[in-house]
Scaffold this active site. Structure first.
Site, PDB file in Angstrom:
ATOM      1  CB  CYS A   1      47.557  24.286  45.915  1.00  0.00           C
ATOM      2  SG  CYS A   1      47.215  25.156  44.617  1.00  0.00           S
TER       3      CYS A   1
ATOM      4  CG  HIS B   1      51.451  26.357  47.442  1.00  0.00           C
ATOM      5  ND1 HIS B   1      51.801  25.450  46.508  1.00  0.00           N
ATOM      6  CD2 HIS B   1      50.289  26.965  47.427  1.00  0.00           C
ATOM      7  CE1 HIS B   1      50.895  25.832  45.466  1.00  0.00           C
ATOM      8  NE2 HIS B   1      49.934  26.698  45.679  1.00  0.00           N
TER       9      HIS B   1
ATOM     10  CG  ASN C   1      49.770  28.023  42.358  1.00  0.00           C
ATOM     11  OD1 ASN C   1      49.930  26.859  42.401  1.00  0.00           O
ATOM     12  ND2 ASN C   1      48.931  28.568  43.154  1.00  0.00           N
TER      13      ASN C   1
HETATM   14  N1  COA Z   1      47.352  42.323  35.082  1.00  0.00           N
HETATM   15  C1  COA Z   1      47.154  43.695  35.361  1.00  0.00           C
HETATM   16  N2  COA Z   1      46.166  43.977  36.281  1.00  0.00           N
HETATM   17  C2  COA Z   1      45.446  43.072  36.958  1.00  0.00           C
HETATM   18  C3  COA Z   1      45.622  41.690  36.593  1.00  0.00           C
HETATM   19  C4  COA Z   1      46.760  41.450  35.873  1.00  0.00           C
HETATM   20  N3  COA Z   1      46.890  39.875  35.399  1.00  0.00           N
HETATM   21  N4  COA Z   1      45.006  40.945  37.264  1.00  0.00           N
HETATM   22  C5  COA Z   1      44.204  41.662  38.352  1.00  0.00           C
HETATM   23  N5  COA Z   1      44.466  43.075  37.860  1.00  0.00           N
HETATM   24  C6  COA Z   1      43.744  44.319  38.221  1.00  0.00           C
HETATM   25  C7  COA Z   1      42.611  44.038  39.072  1.00  0.00           C
HETATM   26  O1  COA Z   1      41.603  44.139  37.936  1.00  0.00           O
HETATM   27  C8  COA Z   1      42.113  45.316  39.945  1.00  0.00           C
HETATM   28  O2  COA Z   1      42.084  46.279  39.046  1.00  0.00           O
HETATM   29  P1  COA Z   1      40.940  47.519  39.717  1.00  0.00           P
HETATM   30  O3  COA Z   1      41.668  47.986  40.821  1.00  0.00           O
HETATM   31  O4  COA Z   1      40.826  48.320  38.531  1.00  0.00           O
HETATM   32  O5  COA Z   1      39.769  46.562  39.796  1.00  0.00           O
HETATM   33  C9  COA Z   1      43.782  45.418  40.390  1.00  0.00           C
HETATM   34  O6  COA Z   1      44.647  44.808  39.334  1.00  0.00           O
HETATM   35  C10 COA Z   1      44.005  44.851  41.703  1.00  0.00           C
HETATM   36  O7  COA Z   1      43.389  43.631  42.025  1.00  0.00           O
HETATM   37  P2  COA Z   1      43.672  42.855  43.070  1.00  0.00           P
HETATM   38  O8  COA Z   1      42.818  41.692  43.117  1.00  0.00           O
HETATM   39  O9  COA Z   1      43.007  43.860  44.184  1.00  0.00           O
HETATM   40  O10 COA Z   1      44.976  42.708  43.514  1.00  0.00           O
HETATM   41  P3  COA Z   1      45.952  41.924  44.526  1.00  0.00           P
HETATM   42  O11 COA Z   1      46.925  42.931  44.907  1.00  0.00           O
HETATM   43  O12 COA Z   1      45.075  41.086  45.288  1.00  0.00           O
HETATM   44  O13 COA Z   1      47.001  40.947  43.550  1.00  0.00           O
HETATM   45  C11 COA Z   1      46.429  38.715  43.013  1.00  0.00           C
HETATM   46  C12 COA Z   1      45.894  39.984  42.937  1.00  0.00           C
HETATM   47  C13 COA Z   1      45.749  37.557  42.361  1.00  0.00           C
HETATM   48  C14 COA Z   1      47.909  38.537  42.727  1.00  0.00           C
HETATM   49  C15 COA Z   1      46.403  38.069  44.657  1.00  0.00           C
HETATM   50  O14 COA Z   1      45.451  38.614  45.224  1.00  0.00           O
HETATM   51  C16 COA Z   1      46.864  36.842  45.052  1.00  0.00           C
HETATM   52  O15 COA Z   1      47.893  36.435  44.662  1.00  0.00           O
HETATM   53  N6  COA Z   1      45.992  36.096  45.620  1.00  0.00           N
HETATM   54  C17 COA Z   1      46.139  34.680  46.265  1.00  0.00           C
HETATM   55  C18 COA Z   1      46.006  34.017  44.898  1.00  0.00           C
HETATM   56  C19 COA Z   1      46.587  32.513  45.281  1.00  0.00           C
HETATM   57  O16 COA Z   1      47.548  32.595  45.924  1.00  0.00           O
HETATM   58  N7  COA Z   1      45.670  31.420  44.719  1.00  0.00           N
HETATM   59  C20 COA Z   1      46.386  30.234  44.907  1.00  0.00           C
HETATM   60  C21 COA Z   1      46.245  29.731  46.368  1.00  0.00           C
HETATM   61  S1  COA Z   1      46.603  28.032  46.401  1.00  0.00           S
END
Ligand code: COA
Length: 329
Positions: A120, A256, A286
């Site tokens: 990215c 980004h 993204n």
């Molecule tokens: N739909 C519904 N529920 C989902 C899901 C989806 N698409 N994806 C994950 N969940 C669930 C998980 O299973 C988890 O459930 P549980 O509590 O029963 O285990 C719950 O949602 C919370 O998951 P968590 O990973 O803690 O959520 P979060 O608030 O961290 O959000 C992201 C997840 C991925 C959106 C977030 O962590 C994020 O944006 N991270 C950075 C990603 C990124 O920018 N990557 C590229 C960098 S260049």
């Protein structure tokens, strides 16, 4: 910070371009594929939809469309380019590079052309590399493209990742100038985070099973989120300090586009409001290396970003890699 300095050569952005594939996939469409819901995706990421390439479209096809628009705006002919840099994580082929495939499509012959792989942060890396060529007099007209078909390395059965990504391409044409353009670039990497965001197999590290997860993006989202927020705040400070300016001097943040919460945290740290932050993540998701140039192109073309304004570009990605560019537009 000098505006015009005949003793110094700057790279100036002469044109921008962007391209998004026609097909739009909404969060509602994703509800039919994995156990997710529109509201969850909007609340956690700010994403509402993403664009997905047609089966016949490759990364170089997307790059070509964005490049043509950037060349047009810059009034530069493809044959006059003396360097082509393509940032991508999803090249058309293992080789030759996507940059040389793009070069052939554009009708340029003889200019050096190569890919940069920094996930990215790829476009910011590409911009930094191109800037060194221009500043040292090695190149005068450079095309830098960030282009991705991430849908090809997405595991459409993994709700943790498939809701986050999209396809697209963005491009800039840089020209050598005595007027200020790119003021500084800052690029970094720390390979200790390899396993937090990666595709486990590749041409050399061959997949050991047929499991789709081996050939698609794997991510520990929560951990990536925390490092991303801290790192992007650090790189913003590093850029301001290196240029001896304060956050009040900035006109625009062009970040980004991974997650609206990450963008808002960075903007808040810089005391920049929504009216000074370019956001496309809601419509593009993204798009990895394409995300920054796509956002830049959108705000340039709709007239928000004006000549003479000061822009901070920043990105964070797999590796981890991260980087920034301070630009007098
Ligand atoms: N739909 C519904 N529920 C989902 C899901 C989806 N698409 N994806 C994950 N969940 C669930 C998980 O299973 C988890 O459930 P549980 O509590 O029963 O285990 C719950 O949602 C919370 O998951 P968590 O990973 O803690 O959520 P979060 O608030 O961290 O959000 C992201 C997840 C991925 C959106 C977030 O962590 C994020 O944006 N991270 C950075 C990603 C990124 O920018 N990557 C590229 C960098 S260049």
């Amino acid at each position: 910070m000098s505006q015009s300095d005949p003793s110094k050569i700057f790279s100036r952005i002469a044109g921008t371009g962007g391209y998004l594939p026609e097909r739009v996939m909404t969060n509602k469409d994703l509800e039919k594929i994995v156990e997710t819901d529109d509201q969850w995706i909007r609340d956690r990421t700010g994403i509402e939809q993403r664009h997905i390439s047609a089966d016949s479209q490759t990364t170089s096809d997307l790059a070509y469309e964005a490049a043509i628009l950037a060349l047009e705006m810059a009034n530069v002919k493809a044959e006059d380019l003396d360097l082509i840099v393509v940032a991508t994580t999803t090249p058309d082929k293992i080789f030759p590079s996507t940059a040389t495939i793009l070069q052939q499509k554009l009708g340029n012959r003889g200019a050096p052309a190569f890919d940069v792989q920094a996930v990215c942060t790829g476009f910011v890396y590409g911009l930094s590399v191109a800037d060194q060529f221009v500043k040292t007099g090695m190149a005068k007209k450079v095309l830098v493209v960030g282009a991705e078909t991430l849908s090809r390395i997405t595991n459409w059965t993994d709700r943790n990742t498939c809701v986050l990504f999209g396809d697209g391409a963005g491009a800039v044409v840089l020209e050598s100038s005595t007027e200020a353009g790119i003021l500084s670039t800052h690029i970094h990497a720390d390979g200790q985070y390899e396993d937090l965001l990666h595709v486990p197999s590749g041409p050399s590290k061959v997949a050991q099973t047929d499991d789709i997860a081996e050939r698609t993006m794997n991510m520990k989202g929560n951990e990536v989120f925390k490092v991303a927020v801290n790192t992007l705040s650090r790189i913003a400070s590093e850029t301001l300090e290196a240029n001896n300016i304060t956050k009040e001097d900035l006109d625009w943040l062009v970040p980004h586009q991974a997650n609206l919460r990450i963008i808002n945290a960075t903007a808040k740290k810089l005391s920049l409001g929504a009216d000074q932050t370019v956001v496309t993540v809601n419509r593009h998701a993204n798009t990895s290396s394409a995300s920054v140039p796509l956002a830049l192109n959108e705000a340039v073309r709709d007239g928000r970003i004006q000549r003479g304004q000061l822009l901070l570009l920043e990105a964070f990605g797999g590796g981890f890699t991260w980087g920034s560019a301070l630009i007098k537009f």
